[in-house]
Design an enzyme around this catalytic site. Structure first.
Site, short mmCIF file in Angstrom:
data_model
loop_
_atom_site.label_atom_id
_atom_site.label_comp_id
_atom_site.label_asym_id
_atom_site.label_seq_id
_atom_site.Cartn_x
_atom_site.Cartn_y
_atom_site.Cartn_z
CG ASN A 200 -2.15 -0.87 0.95
OD1 ASN A 200 -3.05 -0.49 0.20
ND2 ASN A 200 -2.15 -2.06 1.52
NE ARG B 191 5.25 -0.36 17.35
CZ ARG B 191 5.78 -1.11 18.32
NH1 ARG B 191 5.54 -0.83 19.58
NH2 ARG B 191 6.58 -2.11 18.02
CG HIS C 106 -9.37 -3.01 8.87
ND1 HIS C 106 -8.46 -3.46 9.80
CD2 HIS C 106 -10.35 -3.95 8.84
CE1 HIS C 106 -8.88 -4.61 10.30
NE2 HIS C 106 -10.02 -4.92 9.73
C1 GAR Z 1 -3.01 -4.29 4.35
O1 GAR Z 1 -3.87 -5.29 3.86
C2 GAR Z 1 -3.72 -3.42 5.36
O2 GAR Z 1 -5.07 -3.24 5.07
C3 GAR Z 1 -3.55 -4.24 6.62
O3 GAR Z 1 -2.22 -4.67 6.54
C4 GAR Z 1 -1.90 -4.92 5.19
C5 GAR Z 1 -0.55 -4.33 4.89
O4 GAR Z 1 -0.11 -4.75 3.62
N1 GAR Z 1 -3.81 -3.47 7.80
C6 GAR Z 1 -4.36 -4.00 8.89
O5 GAR Z 1 -4.67 -5.17 8.98
C7 GAR Z 1 -4.58 -3.02 10.00
N2 GAR Z 1 -5.29 -3.62 11.09
P1 GAR Z 1 1.04 -3.97 2.89
O6 GAR Z 1 2.20 -3.85 3.90
O7 GAR Z 1 1.42 -4.81 1.73
O8 GAR Z 1 0.53 -2.61 2.50
#
Ligand code: GAR
Length: 204
Positions: free
Chosen positions: A18, A95, A113
């Site tokens: 992301n 975190r 999320h």
């Molecule tokens: C993403 O899917 C984001 O939505 C999630 O972590 C992933 C990070 O992926 N966030 C959560 O679960 C927050 N509670 P990335 O490092 O490849 O962007």
């Protein structure tokens, strides 16, 4: 020419897909950002390599150096202040932010999320929705409030879970959806097109 450009910090702890999706749009000049930095709490995270690839300054602060969460979060605030950061996009930052941190950047922190909140909050949302047998899950972008995963919802996109899908298929679909939605919403936010009225968010 877009006026009043913001300084943005993207917070990430892991893979950084992301982060990369946001940075690509920023580099194309499509998002109203004057300066972008990465903040991470993980020394060896893949996201740091991505930051290097795009020439984005990466700031790593090691939580183990601090007595407690409060001291760590205060150091993060002081560091962001030095960089004159006004907006934060959480992108897989694993975190929980202290209440005083959230207050300091009130309504200036967005989070992505991988579920349709309030369903499947927490750090395993994709797997949780899959194992639960849900037929629809998705992606949520919301303002960060003191209560984890409960801030006002800005945007949501559904992702259907078809019978033949594996967990990996679902992960892929969720990430593809995230990579499209987050840059669109961040762009609108930085153009002041997202208005918060109580819990209700309007896109103008
Ligand atoms: C993403 O899917 C984001 O939505 C999630 O972590 C992933 C990070 O992926 N966030 C959560 O679960 C927050 N509670 P990335 O490092 O490849 O962007």
């Amino acid at each position: 020419m877009m006026k009043n450009k913001n300084n943005l910090a993207i917070f990430a702890s892991g893979r950084g897909s992301n982060f990369e999706a946001l940075v690509q749009e920023i580099k194309k000049g499509k998002i109203n950002v004057a300066k972008c930095v990465l903040f991470t709490d993980k020394k060896d995270s893949l996201v740091r390599q991505r930051a290097k690839k795009y020439g984005v300054k990466d700031i790593f602060i090691d939580p183990v150096r601090f007595k407690d969460k409060k001291e760590f979060d205060q150091e993060v605030i002081d560091t962001l202040d030095k960089e004159k950061i006004k907006v934060i996009a959480l992108a897989g930052y694993m975190r929980i932010l202290s209440p005083f941190f959230v207050k300091y950047f009130e309504n200036k922190i967005l989070n992505i999320h991988p579920s349709l909140l309030p369903s499947f909050a927490g750090n395993n949302a994709i797997e949780d929705a899959f194992n639960y047998g849900a037929k629809v899950t998705g992606v949520t972008i919301h303002f960060v409030s003191e209560e984890v995963d409960q801030g006002p919802i800005i945007a949501q996109r559904p992702v259907g879970i078809k019978d033949k899908m594996s967990l990996e298929d679902l992960r892929k679909k969720i990430h593809e959806t995230e990579h499209k939605l987050y840059p669109q919403i961040l762009k609108l936010f930085l153009e002041n097109k997202i208005k918060l009225e109580g819990r209700h968010v309007k896109i103008t």
